[in-house]
Design a protein around this motif. Structure first.
Motif, mmCIF file in Angstrom:
data_model
loop_
_atom_site.group_PDB
_atom_site.id
_atom_site.type_symbol
_atom_site.label_atom_id
_atom_site.label_comp_id
_atom_site.label_asym_id
_atom_site.label_seq_id
_atom_site.Cartn_x
_atom_site.Cartn_y
_atom_site.Cartn_z
ATOM 1 N N LEU A 35 -18.502 18.087 39.858
ATOM 2 C CA LEU A 35 -17.303 18.910 40.013
ATOM 3 C C LEU A 35 -16.268 18.227 40.906
ATOM 4 N N HIS A 36 -16.710 17.284 41.729
ATOM 5 C CA HIS A 36 -15.808 16.582 42.645
ATOM 6 C C HIS A 36 -15.387 15.220 42.107
ATOM 7 N N THR A 37 -15.407 15.074 40.803
ATOM 8 C CA THR A 37 -15.021 13.826 40.147
ATOM 9 C C THR A 37 -14.022 14.145 39.036
ATOM 10 N N PRO A 38 -13.366 13.137 38.476
ATOM 11 C CA PRO A 38 -12.494 13.380 37.316
ATOM 12 C C PRO A 38 -13.247 13.986 36.128
ATOM 13 N N LEU A 39 -14.567 13.887 36.128
ATOM 14 C CA LEU A 39 -15.371 14.502 35.072
ATOM 15 C C LEU A 39 -15.227 16.022 35.122
ATOM 16 N N ASN A 40 -15.117 16.575 36.337
ATOM 17 C CA ASN A 40 -14.947 18.006 36.577
ATOM 18 C C ASN A 40 -15.996 18.845 35.852
ATOM 19 N N ALA A 41 -17.236 18.406 35.935
ATOM 20 C CA ALA A 41 -18.347 19.120 35.298
ATOM 21 C C ALA A 41 -19.481 19.217 36.308
ATOM 22 N N PRO A 42 -20.203 20.348 36.307
ATOM 23 C CA PRO A 42 -21.308 20.479 37.253
ATOM 24 C C PRO A 42 -22.425 19.495 36.952
ATOM 25 N N GLY A 43 -23.171 19.176 37.985
ATOM 26 C CA GLY A 43 -24.308 18.276 37.836
ATOM 27 C C GLY A 43 -24.329 17.268 38.960
ATOM 28 N N ILE A 44 -25.495 16.714 39.213
ATOM 29 C CA ILE A 44 -25.679 15.711 40.253
ATOM 30 C C ILE A 44 -25.770 14.353 39.565
ATOM 31 N N LEU A 65 -40.870 9.328 44.379
ATOM 32 C CA LEU A 65 -40.170 10.413 43.707
ATOM 33 C C LEU A 65 -40.120 10.166 42.212
ATOM 34 N N ARG A 66 -40.224 11.252 41.459
ATOM 35 C CA ARG A 66 -40.141 11.197 39.999
ATOM 36 C C ARG A 66 -38.854 11.899 39.572
ATOM 37 N N PHE A 67 -37.988 11.154 38.904
ATOM 38 C CA PHE A 67 -36.700 11.688 38.460
ATOM 39 C C PHE A 67 -36.685 11.842 36.946
ATOM 40 N N LEU A 68 -36.062 12.916 36.485
ATOM 41 C CA LEU A 68 -35.713 13.036 35.077
ATOM 42 C C LEU A 68 -34.207 12.826 35.027
ATOM 43 N N VAL A 69 -33.791 11.835 34.257
ATOM 44 C CA VAL A 69 -32.400 11.394 34.261
ATOM 45 C C VAL A 69 -31.838 11.450 32.846
ATOM 46 N N ALA A 70 -30.605 11.961 32.731
ATOM 47 C CA ALA A 70 -29.870 11.902 31.467
ATOM 48 C C ALA A 70 -28.952 10.690 31.550
ATOM 49 N N LYS A 71 -29.112 9.764 30.630
ATOM 50 C CA LYS A 71 -28.290 8.560 30.626
ATOM 51 C C LYS A 71 -26.850 8.928 30.265
ATOM 52 N N SER A 72 -25.905 8.260 30.915
ATOM 53 C CA SER A 72 -24.506 8.558 30.663
ATOM 54 C C SER A 72 -23.897 7.532 29.720
ATOM 55 N N ASP A 73 -22.777 7.919 29.131
ATOM 56 C CA ASP A 73 -22.029 6.956 28.324
ATOM 57 C C ASP A 73 -20.959 6.317 29.205
ATOM 58 N N LEU A 74 -20.233 5.365 28.661
ATOM 59 C CA LEU A 74 -19.254 4.606 29.426
ATOM 60 C C LEU A 74 -18.164 5.506 30.007
ATOM 61 N N GLU A 75 -17.727 6.492 29.243
ATOM 62 C CA GLU A 75 -16.658 7.383 29.712
ATOM 63 C C GLU A 75 -17.084 8.156 30.961
ATOM 64 N N VAL A 76 -18.300 8.693 30.954
ATOM 65 C CA VAL A 76 -18.816 9.422 32.114
ATOM 66 C C VAL A 76 -18.955 8.477 33.300
ATOM 67 N N SER A 77 -19.510 7.298 33.083
ATOM 68 C CA SER A 77 -19.678 6.314 34.154
ATOM 69 C C SER A 77 -18.356 5.978 34.812
ATOM 70 N N GLU A 78 -17.312 5.794 33.999
ATOM 71 C CA GLU A 78 -15.995 5.457 34.544
ATOM 72 C C GLU A 78 -15.418 6.596 35.361
ATOM 73 N N LYS A 79 -15.628 7.834 34.923
ATOM 74 C CA LYS A 79 -15.113 8.981 35.679
ATOM 75 C C LYS A 79 -15.855 9.161 37.000
ATOM 76 N N ILE A 80 -17.157 8.908 37.000
ATOM 77 C CA ILE A 80 -17.923 9.004 38.246
ATOM 78 C C ILE A 80 -17.497 7.875 39.195
ATOM 79 N N SER A 81 -17.338 6.677 38.667
ATOM 80 C CA SER A 81 -16.917 5.532 39.478
ATOM 81 C C SER A 81 -15.525 5.735 40.063
ATOM 82 N N ALA A 82 -14.668 6.447 39.353
ATOM 83 C CA ALA A 82 -13.279 6.643 39.787
ATOM 84 C C ALA A 82 -13.139 7.719 40.865
ATOM 85 N N SER A 83 -14.216 8.426 41.170
ATOM 86 C CA SER A 83 -14.135 9.523 42.145
ATOM 87 C C SER A 83 -13.786 8.980 43.521
#
Length: 117
Positions: A38-47, A97-115
């Motif tokens: 929510l605090h990124t240009p993605l503006n979507a909930p999630g960690i 720790l054991r993580f369950l992770v959803a892989k992101s696409d390039l668009e999501v990665s760029e929005k997270i990186s741009a935060s």
């Protein structure tokens, strides 16, 4: 083609392709920084993974990327969790720790990186 349980998990009623990753904490933790979507240009909930420290456990494992979404930690869902709850769960989760992770696409990665947070 069969799917393992880790590859097919339900997330908010949707099937999400997931990757299960086990990491051992190093002397300085896991070597990854998280952000609430929510605090990124993605503006979507999630960690999401915001940073990976070179040579840290998360980076060295090679399977995690900036923008990947953490869905669960040690079997506890992070769907709907706030940032502080997620961080606390990871900090108090033990040395492995054991993580369950959803892989992101390039668009999501760029929005997270741009935060800027």
């Amino acid at each position: 083609m069969s799917r393992t349980m880790a590859e097919s998990k339900k997330s908010n009623g949707l099937i999400t392709n997931g990757l299960e990753v086990e990491l051992d904490k190093g002397p300085y933790g896991l070597g990854m920084g998280l952000i609430d979507g929510l605090h990124t240009p993605l503006n979507a909930p999630g960690i999401y993974i915001r940073t990976l420290i070179p040579d840290g456990p998360a980076s060295s494992d090679g399977r995690l990327r900036i923008g990947d979404r953490i869905l669960a930690v040690n079997g506890t869902s992070l769907i709907g969790a706030d940032y502080q709850s997620a961080v606390d769960l990871i900090r108090l989760g033990g040395g492995r720790l054991r993580f369950l992770v959803a892989k992101s696409d390039l668009e999501v990665s760029e929005k997270i990186s741009a935060s800027s947070c």
